[in-house]
Write a protein that holds these residues in place. Structure first.
Motif, PDB file in Angstrom:
ATOM      1  N   ARG A   1       0.838  -1.207   0.000  1.00 45.97           N
ATOM      2  CA  ARG A   1       0.000   0.000   0.000  1.00 45.97           C
ATOM      3  C   ARG A   1       0.869   1.251   0.000  1.00 45.97           C
ATOM      4  N   LEU A   2       1.961   1.227   0.727  1.00 45.76           N
ATOM      5  CA  LEU A   2       2.896   2.350   0.726  1.00 45.76           C
ATOM      6  C   LEU A   2       3.442   2.571  -0.682  1.00 45.76           C
ATOM      7  N   GLU A   3       3.708   1.489  -1.363  1.00 45.75           N
ATOM      8  CA  GLU A   3       4.170   1.541  -2.755  1.00 45.75           C
ATOM      9  C   GLU A   3       3.128   2.220  -3.647  1.00 45.75           C
ATOM     10  N   THR A   4       1.863   1.868  -3.441  1.00 48.17           N
ATOM     11  CA  THR A   4       0.774   2.473  -4.224  1.00 48.17           C
ATOM     12  C   THR A   4       0.651   3.963  -3.925  1.00 48.17           C
ATOM     13  N   LEU A   5       0.788   4.342  -2.654  1.00 54.15           N
ATOM     14  CA  LEU A   5       0.674   5.755  -2.280  1.00 54.15           C
ATOM     15  C   LEU A   5       1.782   6.588  -2.920  1.00 54.15           C
ATOM     16  N   VAL A   6       2.966   6.017  -3.042  1.00 54.04           N
ATOM     17  CA  VAL A   6       4.075   6.734  -3.687  1.00 54.04           C
ATOM     18  C   VAL A   6       3.723   7.063  -5.135  1.00 54.04           C
ATOM     19  N   LEU A   7       2.988   6.158  -5.780  1.00 53.61           N
ATOM     20  CA  LEU A   7       2.595   6.403  -7.173  1.00 53.61           C
ATOM     21  C   LEU A   7       1.669   7.610  -7.294  1.00 53.61           C
TER      22      LEU A   7
ATOM     23  N   SER B   1       2.215  10.401  -6.036  1.00 50.66           N
ATOM     24  CA  SER B   1       3.021  11.618  -5.946  1.00 50.66           C
ATOM     25  C   SER B   1       3.098  12.371  -7.266  1.00 50.66           C
ATOM     26  N   GLY B   2       2.779  11.695  -8.363  1.00 49.19           N
ATOM     27  CA  GLY B   2       2.790  12.374  -9.658  1.00 49.19           C
ATOM     28  C   GLY B   2       4.065  12.174 -10.444  1.00 49.19           C
ATOM     29  N   TYR B   3       5.056  11.527  -9.845  1.00 46.73           N
ATOM     30  CA  TYR B   3       6.316  11.262 -10.541  1.00 46.73           C
ATOM     31  C   TYR B   3       6.259   9.888 -11.201  1.00 46.73           C
ATOM     32  N   ASP B   4       6.813   9.785 -12.383  1.00 49.34           N
ATOM     33  CA  ASP B   4       6.822   8.520 -13.118  1.00 49.34           C
ATOM     34  C   ASP B   4       8.026   7.698 -12.681  1.00 49.34           C
ATOM     35  N   LEU B   5       7.881   7.067 -11.513  1.00 51.72           N
ATOM     36  CA  LEU B   5       8.991   6.309 -10.941  1.00 51.72           C
ATOM     37  C   LEU B   5       8.851   4.831 -11.276  1.00 51.72           C
ATOM     38  N   PRO B   6       9.966   4.165 -11.560  1.00 55.33           N
ATOM     39  CA  PRO B   6       9.896   2.719 -11.829  1.00 55.33           C
ATOM     40  C   PRO B   6       9.591   1.958 -10.537  1.00 55.33           C
ATOM     41  N   LEU B   7       8.931   0.817 -10.657  1.00 57.64           N
ATOM     42  CA  LEU B   7       8.548   0.029  -9.500  1.00 57.64           C
ATOM     43  C   LEU B   7       9.767  -0.369  -8.667  1.00 57.64           C
TER      44      LEU B   7
ATOM     45  N   GLY C   1      12.587   1.207  -8.362  1.00 62.32           N
ATOM     46  CA  GLY C   1      13.087   2.389  -7.637  1.00 62.32           C
ATOM     47  C   GLY C   1      12.243   2.687  -6.398  1.00 62.32           C
ATOM     48  N   ILE C   2      10.923   2.525  -6.531  1.00 62.64           N
ATOM     49  CA  ILE C   2      10.030   2.767  -5.390  1.00 62.64           C
ATOM     50  C   ILE C   2      10.303   1.765  -4.282  1.00 62.64           C
ATOM     51  N   ARG C   3      10.444   0.493  -4.660  1.00 62.91           N
ATOM     52  CA  ARG C   3      10.678  -0.540  -3.655  1.00 62.91           C
ATOM     53  C   ARG C   3      12.042  -0.371  -2.987  1.00 62.91           C
ATOM     54  N   GLU C   4      13.026   0.092  -3.738  1.00 67.07           N
ATOM     55  CA  GLU C   4      14.337   0.343  -3.135  1.00 67.07           C
ATOM     56  C   GLU C   4      14.254   1.471  -2.116  1.00 67.07           C
TER      57      GLU C   4
END
Length: 484
Positions: free
Chosen positions: A415-421, A423-429, A431-434
């Motif tokens: 869910r934290l991973e989903t919330l980061v998405l 943010s509006g930035y096109d981050l790779p999955l 990178g988010i998990r790291e």
């Protein structure tokens, strides 16, 4: 309960007790009042009220200093604190549903408007002013049909006044339960259905609002006090009352079955770690681990469902932080109450009536990073601020904490991973998990069982990210019996 009664026509004084005896029935009172010449005059004094029966007509006054009885001026001085007779839930509903209640309320309000005192939601009048003005009005109506000599009638009369006062000064039907410490949540499904949470258990209350209109009046009153607006164009409101209670209201057309109001009570005292251990919310064996995480400045994510005690545990853990550290708390509705000398409390702001002025959690977090915090505590991560929180944890603000709605530690990370998405930035999955893996150290999962008991179900450490880009969790503690 005593009164001092003094006459000006013969300079006599006596102490009269609240024994429900009529003045004139005891020798001491006869000497003072000397009213036996007219047997149709009786006076009952009781709990701040003076009942005068003359020619079978009852007049009632509240703590009146000077009164003319049988053309004689008499002084009444109440020597004890006024005692209020608070009705029970069933009596409150009965009184509010009484056919004359709204009529009497309007008559009292008209009286204050005539005196130019009733301005700005009663702020300019005191409770004494209210009782002084309302008592004679209600007395004329109530005792026209009820026997004043019956104690139960006088008691019900005083409870009726309490209900009128609660409608003017407080929040009507729910005023009494808002003051009860054992009530932690009030859920008003509609004007006839109110549920209460006590000690973690839900129960149907006997309280009922007299009408949908009355419930809407209370909702609007709460929102106005919070500087918020609720109407058909903006049919929901999330706000905090001055005492810290958190309210959420939603009205038609969004609420199909009528206006709905949920109130989460703000605890008057903060729970310490020892309190939670005594209440069996935390196993004593976990005390060592929790203290260790705080001292070692582990970044902690507290996960759980609604009402599982996430904010309570967050407040408890934050209170263990060294007094030398600077803490900044950021919340939607300020609930954290830290006994700490170096705390800055920030609260987000909703949009105003003009749909402007909104300040988000993310905005506050960006400001907090410029305020030299040692630790940042976010009441709850529920949106785009999740990325900024992870960045703060990764850039020197160790020992920071937050909460998240989730059912398991692994689901909390997803869910934290989903919330980061968000943010509006096109981050790779990856990178988010790291970012998550390097920021979050400890995940504490809370549950509430069917009996309403809240407890720690499990504690996991986020070890690393695997080669397959999966979170690797290490179980530190788990209690399977906590969900039973």
């Amino acid at each position: 309960m005593t009164w001092e009664v003094e006459t000006f026509f013969n300079d006599k004084k006596a102490i009269v007790f609240d024994t429900n005896l009529t003045i004139g029935n005891s020798n001491e009172c006869d000497i003072v009042l000397n009213l036996k010449i007219n047997v149709f005059i009786q006076v009952i004094i009781e709990y701040g009220f003076i009942y005068i029966i003359e020619d079978r007509i009852t007049k009632v006054f509240f703590m009146k200093n000077l009164l003319k009885i049988n053309n004689k001026i008499i002084s009444f001085k109440y020597l004890k604190k006024f005692k209020q007779f608070e009705p029970d839930e069933e009596e409150i509903s009965t009184i509010f549903l009484e056919s004359n209640f709204e009529f009497i309320s309007n008559k009292i309000q008209d009286n204050f408007i005539g005196k130019k005192q009733f301005l700005n939601n009663n702020i300019n009048i005191s409770e004494y002013d209210f009782y002084d003005a309302a008592t004679p009005i209600l007395g004329d109506i109530y005792f026209a049909n009820e026997d004043v000599y019956l104690k139960e009638n006088r008691s019900f009369f005083q409870k009726y006044l309490w209900c009128l006062k609660s409608q003017f000064f407080d929040y009507g039907v729910i005023s009494s339960i808002l003051q009860q410490d054992d009530v932690t949540e009030i859920m008003i499904n509609n004007y006839q259905t109110i549920y209460l949470e006590k000690f973690g258990k839900l129960s149907l209350s006997k309280l009922k609002f007299p009408s949908e209109k009355n419930l809407m009046h209370i909702i609007e009153k709460m929102c106005n006090f919070c500087g918020r607006k609720i109407d058909i164009t903006s049919p929901y409101c999330d706000a905090r009352l001055m005492n810290g209670d958190r309210i959420h209201a939603i009205i038609p057309p969004l609420a199909i079955d009528g206006a709905c109001l949920t109130i989460r009570k703000f605890p008057k005292k903060s729970f310490s770690l020892n309190c939670l251990i005594e209440n069996d919310s935390i196993q004593k064996s976990l005390q060592h681990y929790l203290l260790k995480y705080i001292i070692e400045k582990k970044n902690i994510l507290i996960s759980g469902g609604t009402g599982t005690g996430k904010t309570t545990l967050l407040n408890c853990l934050a209170s263990l932080i060294s007094k030398n550290e600077r803490i900044i708390t950021i919340e939607d509705s300020a609930e954290l109450n830290l006994d700490h000398p170096h705390v800055i409390r920030l609260e987000s702001r909703k949009e105003n009536i003009e749909k402007k002025g909104i300040v988000s959690i993310r905005d506050l977090l960006k400001n907090a990073l410029r305020m030299r915090p040692d630790r940042i505590i976010i009441g709850e991560c529920r949106g785009e601020e999740a990325l900024d929180m992870l960045q703060a944890m990764n850039t020197g603000h160790l020992g920071s904490m937050t909460t998240i709605h989730s059912n398991t530690p692994h689901a909390a990370l997803l869910r934290l991973e989903t919330l980061v998405l968000f943010s509006g930035y096109d981050l790779p999955l990856k990178g988010i998990r790291e970012q998550i893996a390097s920021a979050i150290n400890i995940i504490i999962q809370l549950v509430r069982n069917k009996n309403g008991k809240r407890s720690i179900h499990s504690i996991y450490e986020l070890v690393k990210l695997s080669h397959e880009n999966e979170f690797v969790l290490s179980r530190i503690y788990e209690d399977d019996t906590s969900i039973c």
